[in-house]
Design a protein around this motif. Structure first.
Motif, PDB file in Angstrom:
ATOM      1  N   MET A  24     -13.173  -2.029   7.539  1.00  0.00           N
ATOM      2  CA  MET A  24     -12.390  -1.883   6.322  1.00  0.00           C
ATOM      3  C   MET A  24     -11.216  -2.859   6.360  1.00  0.00           C
ATOM      4  O   MET A  24     -10.620  -3.084   7.417  1.00  0.00           O
ATOM      5  N   PHE A  25     -10.892  -3.434   5.216  1.00  0.00           N
ATOM      6  CA  PHE A  25      -9.743  -4.325   5.128  1.00  0.00           C
ATOM      7  C   PHE A  25      -9.056  -4.110   3.781  1.00  0.00           C
ATOM      8  O   PHE A  25      -9.618  -3.545   2.846  1.00  0.00           O
ATOM      9  N   VAL A  26      -7.795  -4.548   3.686  1.00  0.00           N
ATOM     10  CA  VAL A  26      -6.981  -4.337   2.492  1.00  0.00           C
ATOM     11  C   VAL A  26      -6.530  -5.679   1.940  1.00  0.00           C
ATOM     12  O   VAL A  26      -6.132  -6.574   2.704  1.00  0.00           O
ATOM     13  N   THR A  27      -6.607  -5.818   0.626  1.00  0.00           N
ATOM     14  CA  THR A  27      -6.167  -7.049  -0.028  1.00  0.00           C
ATOM     15  C   THR A  27      -5.131  -6.722  -1.099  1.00  0.00           C
ATOM     16  O   THR A  27      -5.072  -5.615  -1.623  1.00  0.00           O
ATOM     17  N   ARG A  28      -4.318  -7.724  -1.427  1.00  0.00           N
ATOM     18  CA  ARG A  28      -3.295  -7.583  -2.468  1.00  0.00           C
ATOM     19  C   ARG A  28      -3.602  -8.552  -3.601  1.00  0.00           C
ATOM     20  O   ARG A  28      -3.999  -9.696  -3.360  1.00  0.00           O
ATOM     21  N   HIS A  29      -3.421  -8.076  -4.835  1.00  0.00           N
ATOM     22  CA  HIS A  29      -3.757  -8.884  -6.005  1.00  0.00           C
ATOM     23  C   HIS A  29      -2.682  -8.750  -7.083  1.00  0.00           C
ATOM     24  O   HIS A  29      -1.911  -7.785  -7.099  1.00  0.00           O
TER      25      HIS A  29
END
Length: 208
Positions: free
Chosen positions: A1-6
């Motif tokens: 699992m990974f987290v991204t910012r947009h």
């Protein structure tokens, strides 16, 4: 699992994936909360397009499994009073760090997997770096009492990121109903109406 910012999400494919997740996660709220907690699709797309909003997404392979949107310009949200925060939190207001959690969603199959905590820790790290005042609200279904609930989760996660973070209740809004169907006036109206048959059709009195 990974987290991204947009921010300013324009990809039709990503928008569709996020809407599917959002709609699925919020579906039970339609019958559990008195307020309209779910944005309409055009409102949702507008929020995705606003560059002042921060969108955080947790991914499992190619699929988003949790997401949170934080507004950094509360004057543009139409949900909070800028004057209130200017008066009560002037230092934060002067630094333009009064932020607001617009929505948080987790896929039902990931609710018990710590996905929300992972996503929150990523998002709160930036809020902590900026010394932000992060405003959030919770309907009764998520916050049935002052203690526990969503507020407790925010307190725990906030302190994981930045020990000493305080979570305080600033307002309570209650909803009531006035049921006039139980009042004498309406009951008198019912008593004066012509009888109905089993199919609900009103009978017509004879005029002969």
């Amino acid at each position: 699992m990974f987290v991204t910012r947009h921010s300013n999400v324009t990809s039709p494919e990503l928008r569709e994936k996020l809407w599917d997740l959002y709609e699925l996660a919020y579906r039970p709220m339609a019958t559990e909360a008195v307020t309209r907690e779910v944005f309409y699709r055009h409102e949702f797309d507008e929020l995705l397009s606003d560059p002042s909003n921060r969108l955080w997404v947790a991914w499992q392979d190619q699929d988003p499994v949790a997401a949170a949107m934080i507004a950094t310009d509360i004057a543009a949200t139409r949900y909070l009073s800028r004057a209130y925060f200017d008066h009560h939190y002037p230092e934060h207001a002067l630094r333009s760090v009064v932020h607001y959690i617009l929505w948080v969603v987790v896929h039902p199959s990931h609710v018990a997997r710590g996905t929300l905590v992972r996503l929150s820790k990523e998002a709160f790290a930036l809020e902590a770096d900026e010394g932000a005042l992060l405003v959030f609200d919770a309907p009764q279904v998520h916050q049935p009492a002052e203690a526990g609930g969503f507020a407790e989760m925010m307190h725990r996660t906030g302190n994981m990121v930045s020990p000493g973070t305080e979570v305080s209740q600033i307002e309570v809004q209650r909803y009531y109903v006035a049921d006039f169907a139980l009042g004498a006036r309406h009951l008198e109206q019912l008593a004066d109406r012509p009888a109905t048959d089993a199919q609900g059709d009103r009978s017509t009195p004879s005029r002969s």
